[in-house]
Write a protein that holds these residues in place. Structure first.
Motif, PDB file in Angstrom:
ATOM      1  N   GLY A  58       0.819  -1.213   0.000  1.00  0.00           N
ATOM      2  CA  GLY A  58       0.000   0.000   0.000  1.00  0.00           C
ATOM      3  C   GLY A  58       0.850   1.258   0.000  1.00  0.00           C
ATOM      4  O   GLY A  58       0.576   2.214  -0.723  1.00  0.00           O
ATOM      5  N   VAL A  59       1.911   1.254   0.805  1.00  0.00           N
ATOM      6  CA  VAL A  59       2.818   2.409   0.853  1.00  0.00           C
ATOM      7  C   VAL A  59       3.451   2.637  -0.517  1.00  0.00           C
ATOM      8  O   VAL A  59       3.505   3.771  -1.010  1.00  0.00           O
ATOM      9  CB  VAL A  59       3.902   2.218   1.940  1.00  0.00           C
ATOM     10  CG1 VAL A  59       4.987   3.280   1.811  1.00  0.00           C
ATOM     11  CG2 VAL A  59       3.286   2.265   3.317  1.00  0.00           C
ATOM     12  N   PRO A  80       9.961  10.696   6.477  1.00  0.00           N
ATOM     13  CA  PRO A  80       8.980   9.656   6.150  1.00  0.00           C
ATOM     14  C   PRO A  80       9.596   8.267   6.001  1.00  0.00           C
ATOM     15  O   PRO A  80       8.973   7.268   6.372  1.00  0.00           O
ATOM     16  CB  PRO A  80       8.380  10.121   4.821  1.00  0.00           C
ATOM     17  CG  PRO A  80       8.590  11.582   4.800  1.00  0.00           C
ATOM     18  CD  PRO A  80       9.869  11.816   5.540  1.00  0.00           C
ATOM     19  N   VAL A  81      10.820   8.194   5.508  1.00  0.00           N
ATOM     20  CA  VAL A  81      11.490   6.899   5.353  1.00  0.00           C
ATOM     21  C   VAL A  81      11.837   6.324   6.724  1.00  0.00           C
ATOM     22  O   VAL A  81      11.649   5.125   6.973  1.00  0.00           O
ATOM     23  CB  VAL A  81      12.749   7.039   4.472  1.00  0.00           C
ATOM     24  CG1 VAL A  81      13.476   5.725   4.350  1.00  0.00           C
ATOM     25  CG2 VAL A  81      12.384   7.584   3.108  1.00  0.00           C
ATOM     26  N   VAL A  82      12.314   7.154   7.624  1.00  0.00           N
ATOM     27  CA  VAL A  82      12.645   6.700   8.979  1.00  0.00           C
ATOM     28  C   VAL A  82      11.384   6.210   9.690  1.00  0.00           C
ATOM     29  O   VAL A  82      11.385   5.148  10.328  1.00  0.00           O
ATOM     30  CB  VAL A  82      13.335   7.829   9.783  1.00  0.00           C
ATOM     31  CG1 VAL A  82      13.467   7.461  11.254  1.00  0.00           C
ATOM     32  CG2 VAL A  82      14.687   8.152   9.185  1.00  0.00           C
ATOM     33  N   ILE A  83      10.291   6.960   9.558  1.00  0.00           N
ATOM     34  CA  ILE A  83       9.024   6.545  10.183  1.00  0.00           C
ATOM     35  C   ILE A  83       8.550   5.230   9.589  1.00  0.00           C
ATOM     36  O   ILE A  83       8.083   4.347  10.308  1.00  0.00           O
ATOM     37  CB  ILE A  83       7.964   7.654  10.030  1.00  0.00           C
ATOM     38  CG1 ILE A  83       8.359   8.883  10.841  1.00  0.00           C
ATOM     39  CG2 ILE A  83       6.590   7.154  10.452  1.00  0.00           C
ATOM     40  CD1 ILE A  83       7.503  10.101  10.588  1.00  0.00           C
ATOM     41  N   LEU A  84       8.687   5.074   8.271  1.00  0.00           N
ATOM     42  CA  LEU A  84       8.280   3.830   7.616  1.00  0.00           C
ATOM     43  C   LEU A  84       9.104   2.644   8.106  1.00  0.00           C
ATOM     44  O   LEU A  84       8.561   1.568   8.363  1.00  0.00           O
ATOM     45  CB  LEU A  84       8.402   3.970   6.098  1.00  0.00           C
ATOM     46  CG  LEU A  84       8.022   2.740   5.290  1.00  0.00           C
ATOM     47  CD1 LEU A  84       6.554   2.398   5.496  1.00  0.00           C
ATOM     48  CD2 LEU A  84       8.309   2.974   3.816  1.00  0.00           C
ATOM     49  N   VAL A  85      10.401   2.833   8.281  1.00  0.00           N
ATOM     50  CA  VAL A  85      11.257   1.760   8.791  1.00  0.00           C
ATOM     51  C   VAL A  85      10.850   1.402  10.225  1.00  0.00           C
ATOM     52  O   VAL A  85      10.773   0.210  10.577  1.00  0.00           O
ATOM     53  CB  VAL A  85      12.746   2.164   8.712  1.00  0.00           C
ATOM     54  CG1 VAL A  85      13.622   1.207   9.487  1.00  0.00           C
ATOM     55  CG2 VAL A  85      13.186   2.258   7.264  1.00  0.00           C
ATOM     56  N   VAL A 114      -2.648   5.565   2.312  1.00  0.00           N
ATOM     57  CA  VAL A 114      -2.720   6.900   2.923  1.00  0.00           C
ATOM     58  C   VAL A 114      -1.315   7.382   3.287  1.00  0.00           C
ATOM     59  O   VAL A 114      -0.954   8.543   3.026  1.00  0.00           O
ATOM     60  CB  VAL A 114      -3.650   6.875   4.157  1.00  0.00           C
ATOM     61  CG1 VAL A 114      -3.504   8.139   4.989  1.00  0.00           C
ATOM     62  CG2 VAL A 114      -5.087   6.687   3.720  1.00  0.00           C
ATOM     63  N   TYR A 115      -0.509   6.507   3.880  1.00  0.00           N
ATOM     64  CA  TYR A 115       0.863   6.888   4.232  1.00  0.00           C
ATOM     65  C   TYR A 115       1.660   7.253   2.976  1.00  0.00           C
ATOM     66  O   TYR A 115       2.338   8.280   2.934  1.00  0.00           O
ATOM     67  CB  TYR A 115       1.555   5.754   4.986  1.00  0.00           C
ATOM     68  CG  TYR A 115       2.913   6.145   5.511  1.00  0.00           C
ATOM     69  CD1 TYR A 115       3.047   6.695   6.765  1.00  0.00           C
ATOM     70  CD2 TYR A 115       4.061   5.985   4.732  1.00  0.00           C
ATOM     71  CE1 TYR A 115       4.284   7.072   7.254  1.00  0.00           C
ATOM     72  CE2 TYR A 115       5.297   6.360   5.212  1.00  0.00           C
ATOM     73  CZ  TYR A 115       5.399   6.906   6.468  1.00  0.00           C
ATOM     74  OH  TYR A 115       6.618   7.296   6.928  1.00  0.00           O
ATOM     75  N   GLY A 116       1.590   6.409   1.960  1.00  0.00           N
ATOM     76  CA  GLY A 116       2.330   6.683   0.734  1.00  0.00           C
ATOM     77  C   GLY A 116       1.849   7.933   0.013  1.00  0.00           C
ATOM     78  O   GLY A 116       2.633   8.628  -0.624  1.00  0.00           O
ATOM     79  N   GLN A 122       6.018  10.784  -3.882  1.00  0.00           N
ATOM     80  CA  GLN A 122       7.105  10.977  -4.847  1.00  0.00           C
ATOM     81  C   GLN A 122       6.960  12.310  -5.582  1.00  0.00           C
ATOM     82  O   GLN A 122       7.894  12.782  -6.189  1.00  0.00           O
ATOM     83  CB  GLN A 122       7.104   9.824  -5.847  1.00  0.00           C
ATOM     84  CG  GLN A 122       8.274   9.846  -6.782  1.00  0.00           C
ATOM     85  CD  GLN A 122       8.316   8.607  -7.647  1.00  0.00           C
ATOM     86  OE1 GLN A 122       7.611   7.648  -7.418  1.00  0.00           O
ATOM     87  NE2 GLN A 122       9.158   8.627  -8.651  1.00  0.00           N
ATOM     88  N   ARG A 123       5.830  12.921  -5.510  1.00  0.00           N
ATOM     89  CA  ARG A 123       5.564  14.134  -6.270  1.00  0.00           C
ATOM     90  C   ARG A 123       6.086  15.397  -5.591  1.00  0.00           C
ATOM     91  O   ARG A 123       5.866  16.490  -6.049  1.00  0.00           O
ATOM     92  CB  ARG A 123       4.072  14.270  -6.502  1.00  0.00           C
ATOM     93  CG  ARG A 123       3.479  13.024  -7.083  1.00  0.00           C
ATOM     94  CD  ARG A 123       2.365  13.279  -8.017  1.00  0.00           C
ATOM     95  NE  ARG A 123       1.628  12.112  -8.413  1.00  0.00           N
ATOM     96  CZ  ARG A 123       2.068  11.128  -9.168  1.00  0.00           C
ATOM     97  NH1 ARG A 123       3.292  11.147  -9.594  1.00  0.00           N
ATOM     98  NH2 ARG A 123       1.314  10.119  -9.498  1.00  0.00           N
TER      99      ARG A 123
END
Length: 145
Positions: A58-59, A80-85, A114-116, A122-123
């Motif tokens: 989903g992300v 956002p990458v740190v939170i995702l990890v 929603v997170y992604g 990416q935009r």
């Protein structure tokens, strides 16, 4: 970094990855083991102890195919990458304690989208960085310096 990863290079990388998955699926579909393809393996894992795969898909879907116009974390593109990890690590640690039901999968994929979409879009890059790579645009949640 954007000099290396031009749109043509990214397109070739995406096509190679899709090609590898298709070829691997074809090869695994021709062997004697029933339901031994990449898709079946991912489905079995996602419905078992690796349920967080659904969240990660989903992300990735929200990150690549959706996307908000302005980032939530300003020029902190790494946050956002740190939170995702961290979220993935927590879900990984809970993999043996949670029994997954179909509605959990729906919740996980929607949460990932929603997170992604809002958090790790990416935009954001063209809105944030000028040609020298300096951050010049911030979201409504950040103070304009």
């Amino acid at each position: 970094m954007s000099e290396i990863f031009t749109p043509q290079v990214v397109w070739v990388i995406v096509q190679v990855c899709i090609g590898i998955i298709v070829v691997l699926n074809l090869i695994l579909n021709l062997n004697t083991v029933k339901n031994d393809t990449v898709n079946n393996r991912l489905s079995i894992w996602a419905n078992g102890q690796f349920f967080f795969i659904t969240f990660l898909w989903g992300v990735l879907g929200g990150h690549f195919f959706l996307g908000s116009a302005k980032p939530l974390f300003c020029c902190n593109w790494w946050l956002p990458v740190v939170i995702l990890v961290l979220l993935s690590g927590i879900l990984f640690l809970l993999r043996n304690t949670i029994k997954i039901k179909p509605y959990h999968q729906i919740i996980l994929i929607i949460a990932g989208l929603v997170y992604g979409h809002f958090v790790w879009s990416q935009r954001h890059e063209p809105m944030l960085f000028n040609t020298e790579g300096e951050c010049e645009n911030t979201s409504i949640f950040c103070k304009d310096d």
